[in-house]
Write a protein that holds these residues in place. Structure first.
Motif, PDB file in Angstrom:
ATOM      1  N   THR A   1       6.239 -19.966   1.323  1.00 59.41           N
ATOM      2  CA  THR A   1       5.568 -20.320   0.067  1.00 59.41           C
ATOM      3  C   THR A   1       5.824 -21.773  -0.312  1.00 59.41           C
ATOM      4  OG1 THR A   1       7.473 -19.403  -1.120  1.00 59.41           O
ATOM      5  CG2 THR A   1       5.562 -17.980  -0.825  1.00 59.41           C
ATOM      6  N   ALA A   2       7.068 -22.131  -0.570  1.00 58.08           N
ATOM      7  CA  ALA A   2       7.359 -23.501  -0.974  1.00 58.08           C
ATOM      8  C   ALA A   2       7.010 -24.482   0.127  1.00 58.08           C
ATOM      9  CB  ALA A   2       8.828 -23.635  -1.362  1.00 58.08           C
TER      10      ALA A   2
ATOM     11  N   ASN B   1       2.939 -24.013   0.357  1.00 55.58           N
ATOM     12  CA  ASN B   1       2.164 -23.672  -0.836  1.00 55.58           C
ATOM     13  C   ASN B   1       1.617 -22.254  -0.783  1.00 55.58           C
ATOM     14  OD1 ASN B   1       2.135 -26.312  -2.324  1.00 55.58           O
ATOM     15  ND2 ASN B   1       1.238 -26.988  -0.407  1.00 55.58           N
TER      16      ASN B   1
ATOM     17  N   CYS C   1      16.156 -30.157   0.121  1.00 52.95           N
ATOM     18  CA  CYS C   1      15.763 -29.898  -1.267  1.00 52.95           C
ATOM     19  C   CYS C   1      16.962 -29.439  -2.093  1.00 52.95           C
ATOM     20  CB  CYS C   1      14.653 -28.851  -1.316  1.00 52.95           C
ATOM     21  SG  CYS C   1      13.175 -29.312  -0.379  1.00 52.95           S
TER      22      CYS C   1
ATOM     23  N   ASN D   1       4.512 -25.033  -8.214  1.00 57.83           N
ATOM     24  CA  ASN D   1       4.825 -23.623  -7.987  1.00 57.83           C
ATOM     25  C   ASN D   1       3.761 -23.014  -7.074  1.00 57.83           C
ATOM     26  OD1 ASN D   1       2.719 -23.406 -10.010  1.00 57.83           O
ATOM     27  ND2 ASN D   1       3.339 -21.272 -10.232  1.00 57.83           N
ATOM     28  N   PRO D   2       4.167 -22.189  -6.144  1.00 55.48           N
ATOM     29  CA  PRO D   2       3.207 -21.624  -5.178  1.00 55.48           C
ATOM     30  C   PRO D   2       2.520 -20.356  -5.670  1.00 55.48           C
ATOM     31  CG  PRO D   2       5.426 -20.977  -4.581  1.00 55.48           C
ATOM     32  CD  PRO D   2       5.557 -21.838  -5.815  1.00 55.48           C
TER      33      PRO D   2
ATOM     34  N   HIS E   1       8.148 -29.973  -6.822  1.00 57.01           N
ATOM     35  CA  HIS E   1       6.874 -29.733  -6.148  1.00 57.01           C
ATOM     36  C   HIS E   1       6.024 -28.913  -7.111  1.00 57.01           C
ATOM     37  CE1 HIS E   1       7.993 -25.518  -4.806  1.00 57.01           C
ATOM     38  NE2 HIS E   1       9.164 -26.015  -5.114  1.00 57.01           N
TER      39      HIS E   1
ATOM     40  N   GLN F   1       6.223 -31.617  -2.249  1.00 62.68           N
ATOM     41  CA  GLN F   1       7.613 -31.943  -2.530  1.00 62.68           C
ATOM     42  C   GLN F   1       7.807 -33.446  -2.631  1.00 62.68           C
ATOM     43  OE1 GLN F   1       9.613 -29.417  -3.029  1.00 62.68           O
ATOM     44  NE2 GLN F   1      11.658 -30.264  -3.057  1.00 62.68           N
TER      45      GLN F   1
ATOM     46  N   GLU G   1      10.623 -18.219   0.980  1.00 65.17           N
ATOM     47  CA  GLU G   1      10.638 -19.602   0.531  1.00 65.17           C
ATOM     48  C   GLU G   1       9.996 -20.504   1.578  1.00 65.17           C
ATOM     49  OE1 GLU G   1      11.833 -22.574  -2.403  1.00 65.17           O
ATOM     50  OE2 GLU G   1      11.379 -20.440  -2.369  1.00 65.17           O
TER      51      GLU G   1
ATOM     52  N   THR H   1      13.441 -28.218  -8.507  1.00 65.82           N
ATOM     53  CA  THR H   1      14.316 -27.523  -7.560  1.00 65.82           C
ATOM     54  C   THR H   1      15.593 -27.069  -8.264  1.00 65.82           C
ATOM     55  OG1 THR H   1      13.488 -28.798  -5.687  1.00 65.82           O
ATOM     56  CG2 THR H   1      15.620 -27.731  -5.409  1.00 65.82           C
TER      57      THR H   1
END
Length: 526
Positions: A373-374, A377, A315, A328-329, A326, A211, A370, A342
Motif C-alpha cells: 500500500t504505502a 499507493n 522512512c 494515505n493509500p 506521503h 514519499q 505496508e 510517518t
C-alpha cells in the motif's frame, strides 16, 4: 650403472641442495639479527569498528559503476526506434481501427502522471525539475501564511539525543483574534469566518504525491532526494536525526544507535550482540531496499538516477521517524486523499491495531500490506511494472519480531502504572496530569500506561472547516510524544502547544493559559 641405481642418487643430490639452501637463508637472517635477540613476528595492524572509516551508502554503491569503468555508449532515440515509427506487422492494419496502433495511454510505456500518451520520462523529468522551485516557493508561501516558521527553542528540555524542543503555538490567528476569542466562538462561527488555525496540511505536489524525505536525511543519503518536490517543514520542528534506538529486550543499555543511522552498512555490526539471530534477520530485511512508486529502477520514477528502492527504515529511521510524509493509500480519487505523516515504530509490541485507517490486527499483516500500500499507493498494477517483491510470511514474521523490539524512550518520572511519581514531578507536571485525566479529556483516548486505547476515533474536525470529513483514524500512543513532532496524521500541528490549542477548540475544553502550559509539561514527561 642401470636406471634403478641412478634414481636414489639423484634424490640424494636434490635433498642436499635443498638443505644447503635452507641453511644459507637461515645464516642470512641470523646475520641481520643482533645476538641474543629473537626477531619479532610482524604484527597485523589493529582494527576495530571505531577505527574503520565511515562507510558510504552501500545501496548507492551497488548502483554506481566503478570509477575506472568504460563510460556507457550514449544511444539517442532516432526515428527508427521511436514507437510511432515502428513498421506494422501487417499492411492489413491500414484498414483497421486506429491502424492497429494504441493511441491512448500504455501503462508499460507511459510514466505515472504523463499528460499525454507517448510522453517520455525524460520530458517529464525536465518539466518537473524546472517546476520544482515554483512548487517549493508556493508551499513555503502557504506555510508562512499559516505558521510562524521562526522556531522558539526550549533552553532546558531536549529530545533523547539532545535536540532542543521547539515551543509553540506556531499557528497564526486571523483578524487579530486571540486564542481566548476563538475558544468563545462556536464551530459554525469558526467555519463561516474561516478562522480555524489548523486546517489540513496538503502535500506540496498532491497530483503526484509520494514519499518525501527531509533535507537532513537526503543530505546524508542522496538516493532519497526527488527531482520534483522538496520537503517543506523546517528542521527545527522535526524529530532529531538520527533518532535514538531503545530496545525493550535490553532496557539497561539506553540508546543503542551509537549516533548512527541503521542501514545495510552497519546493522550487523551494531546489533549482532544485542538481538537474536531471527530478529537480526528481520532487521536485515528492514534495511534492504525494495522498489517503490517514486524510487525504482524504471524510467517511471522521481529520482534523477535509477534506484534499488527504499527500505522500511528509510522512512521509519532507526525504528522511529523524521517526519517523512506521503499520501494515505486508503482513499480515492487522488484529490480525496490526504497527507500522511510517518509514525514511529516505538512500542509496537503494545499495539493491537496498525495503520491509520486500515486497522490491521497484527504487526505481520502491517508489515506485509505496508509494502503493497504505502510503497505503491495500494495499486498492485503499478507495482508489477516497477518491481513488486512479494514477502513470504517467514520473512514477514522475522521483520515483525524486530519491529516489536523497538521500545519507547525512558520516562523516569512515570511509575509502573504510567502515573507521575510525586517525588520526581514538578507542581506544573502534577497539575498537567490531573488535567490530562480529567478536564482536558485526553485519557478518554490515551489512557495510561501506554497512553492509547487501541481504537479508531473521528474528531469530526469538519465542523470547524470548509473541508470534507476525514472519518475515523487510529489513536496513536503518546509515550515519548515530545520526540515525534509534527503532530496529527498530516503534521498540521508543529508543536505540543499547537496540539493543545487544536484540541481545546475541537473538544470545547475552555482551558486557560496556565492549564495549557501544565498540560504540555505533563506530556513532555511521557
Amino acid at each position: 650403472m642401470n636406471a634403478s641405481h641412478s634414481r636414489p642418487s639423484l634424490f640424494r643430490m636434490l635433498l642436499l641442495l635443498l638443505v644447503g639452501t635452507v641453511t644459507a637463508v637461515g645464516q642470512s637472517k641470523n646475520s641481520q639479527t643482533p645476538p641474543g635477540e629473537r626477531e619479532a613476528a610482524p604484527k597485523a595492524p589493529a582494527t576495530s569498528d571505531i577505527d574503520r572509516p565511515a562507510p558510504r551508502d552501500a545501496i548507492q554503491e551497488a548502483q554506481a559503476p566503478a570509477a575506472n569503468a568504460n563510460p556507457p555508449t550514449q544511444v539517442s532515440r532516432d526515428d527508427k526506434t521511436a514507437p510511432d515509427k515502428a513498421q506494422p506487422s501487417s499492411p492489413a492494419f491500414n484498414d483497421q481501427v486506429d491502424k492497429g496502433r494504441m493511441l491512448g495511454f500504455d501503462f508499460a510505456r507511459d510514466p505515472l502522471n504523463a499528460k499525454r500518451p507517448g510522453q517520455t520520462a525524460d520530458e517529464i523529468m525536465r518539466q518537473d525539475m524546472a517546476a520544482k522551485p515554483d512548487v517549493t516557493a508556493l508551499q513555503r508561501e502557504l506555510l508562512e501564511s499559516r505558521y510562524n516558521l521562526t522556531p522558539k527553542l526550549d533552553t532546558e528540555v531536549t529530545m533523547a539525543r539532545g535536540k532542543p524542543l521547539a515551543v509553540g503555538p506556531t499557528a497564526k490567528l486571523k483578524d487579530g483574534r486571540t486564542w481566548e476569542d476563538l475558544a468563545k466562538m462556536t464551530a459554525d462561527e469558526i467555519r463561516e469566518k474561516d478562522c480555524f488555525p489548523y486546517p489540513s496540511l496538503p502535500h506540496p505536489k498532491h497530483a503526484t504525491g509520494g514519499q518525501v524525505f527531509p533535507q537532513v536525511q537526503t543530505k546524508q543519503f542522496p538516493r532519497l532526494e526527488r527531482f520534483d518536490v522538496e520537503f517543506d517543514i523546517p528542521e527545527a520542528f522535526l524529530p532529531e536525526f538520527p533518532p535514538a534506538i531503545f530496545l525493550q529486550s535490553r532496557p539497561e543499555l539506553g540508546d543503542v544507535s551509537r549516533g548512527e543511522v541503521v542501514s545495510i552498512n552497519n546493522f550487523h555490526r551494531l546489533f549482532k550482540d544485542l538481538v537474536t539471530p531471527v530478529q537480526l534477520d528481520g532487521l536485515r530485511m528492514l534495511v534492504t531496499p525494495l522498489p517503490q512508486e517514486e524510487f525504482n529502477a524504471t524510467d517511471d520514477r522521481k529520482t534523477e538516477h535509477p534506484s534499488l528502492g527504499v527500505t522500511c527504515l528509510d522512512c521509519h529511521v532507526n525504528g522511529h521517524t523524521t517526519g517523512q510524509f506521503h499520501l494515505n493509500p486508503d482513499d480515492r480519487p487522488q484529490h480525496r486523499r490526504f497527507r500522511l505523516d510517518t509514525v514511529s515504530l516505538r512500542g509496537m509490541f503494545n499495539q493491537q491495531v496498525h495503520g491509520s485507517k486500515r486497522s490491521l490486527r497484527s504487526v505481520e499483516d502491517f508489515t506485509e500490506f505496508e509494502q503493497r500500500t504505502a510503497y505503491f499507493n495500494g495499486d498492485p498494477v503499478r507495482a508489477v511494472k516497477k518491481g513488486m517483491v512479494p514477502l513470504d510470511r517467514i520473512r514477514v514474521s522475522h521483520m515483525a519480531q524486530m519491529q516489536n523490539m523497538f521500545d519507547f524512550p525512558p520516562a523516569p518520572k512515570l511509575t509502573v502504572q504510567g502515573r507521575l511519581d510525586p517525588a520526581k514531578a514538578s507542581e506544573s507536571e502534577m497539575r498537567g496530569e490531573a488535567l490530562f485525566l480529567g478536564k482536558a479529556q485526553c485519557a478518554v483516548c490515551h489512557p495510561p500506561p501506554v497512553f492509547m486505547d487501541q481504537q479508531l476515533h473521528d474528531l469530526k474536525a469538519e465542523r470547524f472547516l470548509n473541508e470534507p470529513p476525514r472519518g475515523p483514524i487510529k489513536t496513536f500512543t503518546l509515550r515519548g510524544i515530545k520526540e515525534s513532532p509534527p503532530y496529527m496524521h498530516d503534521g498540521r500541528c508543529f508543536t505540543l502547544e499547537d496540539t493543545v490549542e487544536f484540541f481545546n477548540l475541537v473538544l470545547g475544553l475552555n482551558l486557560n493559559a496556565q492549564e495549557k502550559t501544565d498540560l504540555v509539561a505533563f506530556m513532555r514527561c511521557l
